[in-house]
Write a protein that holds these residues in place. Structure first.
Motif, mmCIF file in Angstrom:
data_model
loop_
_atom_site.group_PDB
_atom_site.id
_atom_site.type_symbol
_atom_site.label_atom_id
_atom_site.label_comp_id
_atom_site.label_asym_id
_atom_site.label_seq_id
_atom_site.Cartn_x
_atom_site.Cartn_y
_atom_site.Cartn_z
ATOM 1 N N LEU A 100 3.707 -0.927 -7.841
ATOM 2 C CA LEU A 100 4.831 -1.283 -8.725
ATOM 3 C C LEU A 100 6.041 -0.401 -8.444
ATOM 4 O O LEU A 100 7.185 -0.859 -8.498
ATOM 5 N N LEU A 101 5.784 0.855 -8.115
ATOM 6 C CA LEU A 101 6.908 1.749 -7.797
ATOM 7 C C LEU A 101 7.553 1.377 -6.465
ATOM 8 O O LEU A 101 8.775 1.481 -6.313
ATOM 9 N N GLN A 102 6.741 0.957 -5.506
ATOM 10 C CA GLN A 102 7.327 0.484 -4.234
ATOM 11 C C GLN A 102 8.274 -0.682 -4.510
ATOM 12 O O GLN A 102 9.388 -0.733 -3.991
ATOM 13 N N ASN A 103 7.799 -1.626 -5.333
ATOM 14 C CA ASN A 103 8.645 -2.781 -5.668
ATOM 15 C C ASN A 103 9.910 -2.374 -6.404
ATOM 16 O O ASN A 103 10.890 -3.104 -6.424
ATOM 17 N N HIS A 104 9.841 -1.204 -7.003
ATOM 18 C CA HIS A 104 10.956 -0.709 -7.813
ATOM 19 C C HIS A 104 11.930 0.133 -6.977
ATOM 20 O O HIS A 104 12.898 0.665 -7.497
ATOM 21 N N GLY A 105 11.650 0.256 -5.686
ATOM 22 C CA GLY A 105 12.559 0.979 -4.810
ATOM 23 C C GLY A 105 12.155 2.404 -4.497
ATOM 24 O O GLY A 105 12.922 3.148 -3.883
ATOM 25 N N TYR A 106 10.959 2.785 -4.902
ATOM 26 C CA TYR A 106 10.496 4.144 -4.620
ATOM 27 C C TYR A 106 9.756 4.209 -3.284
ATOM 28 O O TYR A 106 9.095 3.245 -2.878
ATOM 29 N N GLU A 107 9.840 5.359 -2.649
ATOM 30 C CA GLU A 107 8.987 5.633 -1.507
ATOM 31 C C GLU A 107 7.751 6.354 -2.054
ATOM 32 O O GLU A 107 7.883 7.289 -2.841
ATOM 33 N N THR A 108 6.570 5.908 -1.650
ATOM 34 C CA THR A 108 5.339 6.475 -2.213
ATOM 35 C C THR A 108 4.507 7.122 -1.104
ATOM 36 O O THR A 108 4.460 6.621 0.025
ATOM 37 N N ALA A 109 3.853 8.225 -1.445
ATOM 38 C CA ALA A 109 3.033 8.922 -0.445
ATOM 39 C C ALA A 109 1.863 9.625 -1.129
ATOM 40 O O ALA A 109 1.993 10.077 -2.267
ATOM 41 N N ILE A 110 0.745 9.673 -0.431
ATOM 42 C CA ILE A 110 -0.409 10.430 -0.936
ATOM 43 C C ILE A 110 -1.015 11.250 0.202
ATOM 44 O O ILE A 110 -1.262 10.734 1.297
ATOM 45 N N PHE A 111 -1.246 12.537 -0.070
ATOM 46 C CA PHE A 111 -1.833 13.431 0.916
ATOM 47 C C PHE A 111 -2.980 14.207 0.280
ATOM 48 O O PHE A 111 -2.827 14.760 -0.811
ATOM 49 N N GLY A 112 -4.117 14.233 0.983
ATOM 50 C CA GLY A 112 -5.253 15.019 0.500
ATOM 51 C C GLY A 112 -6.433 14.175 0.119
ATOM 52 O O GLY A 112 -6.831 13.268 0.841
ATOM 53 N N LYS A 113 -6.981 14.455 -1.058
ATOM 54 C CA LYS A 113 -8.220 13.776 -1.446
ATOM 55 C C LYS A 113 -7.944 12.415 -2.072
ATOM 56 O O LYS A 113 -7.202 12.310 -3.042
ATOM 57 N N TRP A 114 -8.584 11.400 -1.555
ATOM 58 C CA TRP A 114 -8.442 10.027 -2.047
ATOM 59 C C TRP A 114 -9.744 9.614 -2.735
ATOM 60 O O TRP A 114 -9.763 9.193 -3.873
ATOM 61 N N HIS A 115 -10.874 9.707 -1.998
ATOM 62 C CA HIS A 115 -12.212 9.564 -2.572
ATOM 63 C C HIS A 115 -12.497 8.193 -3.201
ATOM 64 O O HIS A 115 -13.232 8.085 -4.182
ATOM 65 N N LEU A 116 -11.901 7.148 -2.656
ATOM 66 C CA LEU A 116 -12.164 5.825 -3.234
ATOM 67 C C LEU A 116 -12.720 4.845 -2.198
ATOM 68 O O LEU A 116 -12.741 3.643 -2.424
ATOM 69 N N LYS A 117 -13.140 5.372 -1.050
ATOM 70 C CA LYS A 117 -13.802 4.596 0.013
ATOM 71 C C LYS A 117 -12.878 3.579 0.697
ATOM 72 O O LYS A 117 -12.772 3.570 1.901
ATOM 73 N N SER A 118 -12.232 2.685 -0.057
ATOM 74 C CA SER A 118 -11.341 1.709 0.575
ATOM 75 C C SER A 118 -10.070 2.417 1.053
ATOM 76 O O SER A 118 -9.787 3.545 0.637
ATOM 77 N N LYS A 119 -9.305 1.750 1.919
ATOM 78 C CA LYS A 119 -8.055 2.348 2.426
ATOM 79 C C LYS A 119 -7.016 2.426 1.309
ATOM 80 O O LYS A 119 -6.932 1.516 0.486
#
Ligand code: CA
Length: 505
Positions: free
Chosen positions: A107-126
């Motif tokens: 939703l934030l991408q659609n709102h014009g934000y750049e989004t990033a995640i680094f480190g632990k994800w731990h949810l198996k899917s991409k």
């Protein structure tokens, strides 16, 4: 003033602007299993966390922040979706997160934000919904972590907590689009089991004893039974792998030699190389908690690096910084390590928000808030609207120092992972300002606590005379919450083993 590049985004909603007129960024710093009892801003008597305290001094600390399901992957899924586990599908750690569902980063991408995640994800899917991501594989190691991007897996040399911060800083400095506001998630493995410190903190706390919690020697009396049939005690279940040393108890020749190599025959501890009973418990507690705190030291140091960069770069004034963990943790309370329970130490989680010019400095809030609220809060901070089917509430009015009159009066909790690691029975329950009612539906029994008179949750009042009306009221509230959150009845059969406690009520 709205900058020209933002005008094209206006049909999608207004990006929040800071007083300076710059769009707001968000830096979400997230850890795994960080007990609020190990943060000095929360009153820790075990350690100091000066950089997390910096955030608290300049922002708002929530002293009643809770999770909905106290375990790693489910908590992450709740944060991404703003929905309870039974709706986002992530009931336990064993499942794969359905990344096709709506999440706040999308939703934030659609709102014009750049989004990033680094480190632990731990949810198996991409990861989905992120313009940039570089994540650990599964739990990830403490040293030399392989890390995955859309292009593949690359091993990085060093200490994982430092590396995750390095990657976060590198993105902030060189890779982000300076024309866009960002939502950045910097997520640590630390201080997750098995607590392997950075070499620089290996000897910290060597010359001191860490205070023990009051309930380290909990006898589990006066409760229904599940508290006594788990497998997460420091005394009986913490392994040599966790302790990184064979405990000094009935050592054989080879183990004695290893003990000698670690401490040397002149060390006081070496003289007690055959500890028994309470002495052995004390030793294990110290060994365990010190390594845990050393991992927290690296987290705190790295938060300082991020805060310093925000200052140096001028980003601090228009960047909201949020610190939280995927759930709380037992640092020996009830004799335990690990999490999962609706008891306070694992039900609660740290939450500190610094929003320059908005959060009153050094403020504390005692409203009942939950990780269920994060998605709507993040969207609200960034000026995006939330979908109707998200189940939390934005914390923005609270962050602005208001006291919303219609704020929730009770919380719903539900833990599902049984059979599973540490043998904690499935349970759901309700917590109000003062009381907590827990239904161990897998066993068919209840517990009731008066948190004002019994803050350590040692005496269940369920079924005791004088609490009939309170029990009825809390059961009504619980039923109402289950309807509100659309919780289906659990139809799985009751599982019993020889250790399953007999229902008392
Ligand atoms: Ca966790």
């Amino acid at each position: 003033m709205v900058k020209p590049y933002l005008l094209s985004l206006l049909p999608l909603g207004f990006i929040s602007l800071q007083v300076s007129g710059k769009p707001l960024n968000v830096l979400f710093i997230f850890t795994d299993d960080h007990a609020y009892q190990a943060i000095s801003a929360y009153g820790s008597n075990r350690n100091k966390t000066p950089n997390i305290d910096r955030l608290a001094e300049e922002g708002m600390l929530f002293n009643r922040a809770f999770v909905t399901n106290s375990i790693c992957a489910p908590s992450r899924a709740v944060i991404l979706t703003g929905k309870h586990s039974h709706l986002n599908g992530q009931l336990t750690n064993g499942q794969e997160f359905d990344g096709s569902q709506p999440t706040f980063p999308k939703l934030l991408q659609n709102h014009g934000y750049e989004t990033a995640i680094f480190g632990k994800w731990h949810l198996k899917s991409k990861p989905t919904g992120f313009d940039f991501w570089q994540v650990l594989l599964g739990q990830g190691p403490y040293y030399n972590p392989p890390m995955k991007t859309a292009k593949g897996v690359k091993k990085i040399t060093g200490y994982t907590t430092d590396i995750i911060t390095d990657i976060t800083l590198d993105w902030l400095k060189k890779k982000r689009d300076p024309e866009k506001p960002f939502f950045l998630m910097s997520q640590h493995k630390a201080p997750h089991r098995n607590w392997q410190p950075s070499p620089k903190y290996l000897s910290k706390y060597d010359n001191k004893d860490i205070p023990e919690p009051k309930t380290l020697r909990d006898s589990y009396k006066n409760r229904l039974g599940p508290a006594s049939t788990q497998s997460m005690t420091i005394d009986r279940h913490l392994s040599a792998h966790d302790l990184k040393l064979t405990p000094p108890h009935n050592l054989n020749k080879i183990q004695k030699a290893a003990w000698d190599a670690a401490y040397g025959p002149k060390n006081q501890l070496f003289k007690k190389a055959n500890l028994q009973g309470d002495e052995l418990l004390k030793w294990k507690y110290q060994r365990y908690v010190k390594d845990y705190l050393r991992c927290v030291d690296s987290v705190d140091e790295n938060i300082g690096r991020l805060l310093d960069y925000l200052e140096e770069s001028g980003l601090a004034e228009n960047t909201v910084v949020i610190y939280s963990s995927d759930q709380g943790w037992y640092l020996g309370e009830h004799g335990w390590y690990d999490k999962r329970w609706m008891y306070e130490e694992s039900f609660r989680t740290p939450l500190i928000v610094r929003w320059p010019g908005v959060t009153p400095p050094a403020s504390q809030n005692s409203q009942l808030v939950q990780n269920l609220d994060y998605a709507q809060t993040f969207l609200d901070i960034c000026g995006a609207s939330s979908p109707q089917d998200m189940q939390g509430a934005s914390l923005v009015p609270i962050l602005k120092g208001k006291k919303p009159k219609d704020w929730r009066k009770s919380l719903y909790y539900h833990y599902y992972e049984y059979p599973g690691a540490h043998d904690v029975r499935r349970h759901y329950g309700v917590r109000t300002d003062r009381y907590k009612l827990i239904h161990f539906y897998n066993i068919g029994g209840w517990e009731l606590y008066d948190l004002e008179k019994d803050p350590y949750e040692l005496n269940s009042l369920y079924g005791k005379p004088g609490h009939e009306k309170l029990t009825t009221d809390l059961k009504k509230e619980l039923a109402s919450l289950r309807r509100q959150y659309q919780v289906p009845e659990d139809t799985r059969p009751v599982t019993r083993t020889k250790n399953t406690p007999k229902p008392k009520n």
